[in-house]
Design a protein around this motif. Sequence first.
Motif, mmCIF file in Angstrom:
data_model
loop_
_atom_site.group_PDB
_atom_site.id
_atom_site.type_symbol
_atom_site.label_atom_id
_atom_site.label_comp_id
_atom_site.label_asym_id
_atom_site.label_seq_id
_atom_site.Cartn_x
_atom_site.Cartn_y
_atom_site.Cartn_z
ATOM 1 N N THR A 169 -2.605 8.622 1.736
ATOM 2 C CA THR A 169 -2.619 7.854 0.496
ATOM 3 C C THR A 169 -2.567 8.820 -0.680
ATOM 4 O O THR A 169 -3.291 9.820 -0.683
ATOM 5 C CB THR A 169 -3.893 6.989 0.405
ATOM 6 O OG1 THR A 169 -3.918 6.088 1.522
ATOM 7 C CG2 THR A 169 -3.920 6.183 -0.883
ATOM 8 N N SER A 171 0.856 -1.191 0.000
ATOM 9 C CA SER A 171 0.000 0.000 0.000
ATOM 10 C C SER A 171 0.891 1.240 0.000
ATOM 11 O O SER A 171 1.787 1.371 0.835
ATOM 12 C CB SER A 171 -0.930 0.006 1.212
ATOM 13 O OG SER A 171 -0.198 -0.084 2.410
ATOM 14 N N ARG A 180 2.001 5.239 0.363
ATOM 15 C CA ARG A 180 1.668 6.422 1.175
ATOM 16 C C ARG A 180 2.698 7.506 0.909
ATOM 17 O O ARG A 180 3.856 7.228 0.638
ATOM 18 C CB ARG A 180 1.636 6.090 2.662
ATOM 19 C CG ARG A 180 2.929 5.589 3.267
ATOM 20 C CD ARG A 180 2.789 5.335 4.753
ATOM 21 N NE ARG A 180 3.890 4.550 5.289
ATOM 22 C CZ ARG A 180 4.996 5.055 5.803
ATOM 23 N NH1 ARG A 180 5.156 6.360 5.835
ATOM 24 N NH2 ARG A 180 5.942 4.268 6.282
#
Length: 509
Positions: free
Chosen positions: A300, A249, A251
């Motif tokens: 994000t 993920s 960021r």
Amino acid sequence: MKDTESGIRGSYWLETAPPGEPAPPPSGDLSVEVAVIGGGIAGLSTAWELVRQGREVAVLEAGRLAAGVTGHTTAKLTALHTLVYDHLRRTRGPEGARLYARSQSEAIRRAAELVAELGIDCAWEEAAAYTYARNPERVAELRAEALAAREAGLPAEFVTETELPFPVAGAVRVTGQAQFHPRKYLLALADDLRRRGGTVYEGTRVVGLTEGEPCVLETDAGVSVRAEKVVVATHYPVFDRALLFTRLSPRRELVVAGTVDEDLAPRGMYITPEQGTRSVRSAPYGDGKRLLIVTGEHFTPGTADVEERFARLSAWAGDHFPGLTLTHRWATQDNDSTDSVPLVGPLHPGSRHVYVATGFGGWGLSGGIMAGRLISDLAGGREVEWAGLYDPRRVGPVAREGASFLKHQAQVARHFVGDRLPSVTGARPQDLAPGDGAVVRLGGHHCAVHCDESGRLQAVSAVCTHLGCLVAFNRAEQAWECPCHGSRFAPDGRILQGPAVKPLDKREL
């Protein structure tokens, strides 16, 4: 705090280590023993280790060396990664935590050796690293981390006093860590790599990979590179066959920096998980000053008002360090793995000749140097004690990464579907102010429309060329960003950051 917005510049590391003349792309097809894709800390560390072993190596960098993620780091070289050791003790056991600590500490020692051996002028300083909290309710968490880190082999201790200009409830301190100028370090490493026979190609984006004996890479200029082994060190892997995008993920974090009097600057490296992260350290500057570097406000990509977050981070820095004069601001991007451990090793279960390094979770300097040594040893057929810990092919218990995996996939699904709703894409191009951008529907297509400072409109497809999510506009950095996997594009559609390897298509207004 003094802050003249018009005078604020970008990355301090890029400004103070100019790249010189670019290394040209390959003029035709070529063959090498090892092709390393990516010229950041992981790619250059791997390439240097391989060249040192006598391998024929070519580095293929889409932009300029050490100008991507590594050129926008906060430059802390430490094995204390916020609160990782208590987590590892619970999920990987004491041995997993010990291997993590040892591998990261070995990376710091390796960097120190190279600085001395090659005589690299990179403002190297030994410093202590701290993970602190101001909330008394987190003291138990810090004590547990100090104990876990100490049991893992680090010289860790719990303390209640620091040199920060505000009180803390407690902190984990680990001595013998380091801070340095990462770009000066890497450019020196690249120069030595060339002296040893390695080759560097800049402006060379790899867009295809065929695994085999040999492997074949294709560049965006149509050049083929044949290699016995390939290393994918592009921060976020540009090839999806391993499905690593399901375990990563992205960021972004913001950085502000400015000068303070030398006697007011902290010499340790500090980070807290509170307030969406606050990281503080200082670097040599001269004239009785040090450069204070403050990081935080993680989010994000494509999901935040970045100007507002920059203002909040700047205000925090000024409130806690009176007299700070801001000179620079930039943003960095990291990838978190679902189990908090980087993915370094064979690209997928069937890989015999392709390796990957990714998922460093904000600690890419020690992680990248560690990856260089690990991959070079694996490529040479040597066993490495901590190879299993980082192996991308690992499959752990559901409790280890299941919750993070499901949360990430839910976020991706939400963006993939929700960002296409009419309420989200209902803006009109004529309503855009200079410097703004918005996703709009034109002729049944989602278009990313940008208004430049002169009022001229330009449009590109809003569909990310990686896996099809819709991009969103980051006004502060003038970029289109994909909230699913972190690809970033310039207003005209050019790629700023992968994993996308194709630009956004042009659209007519």
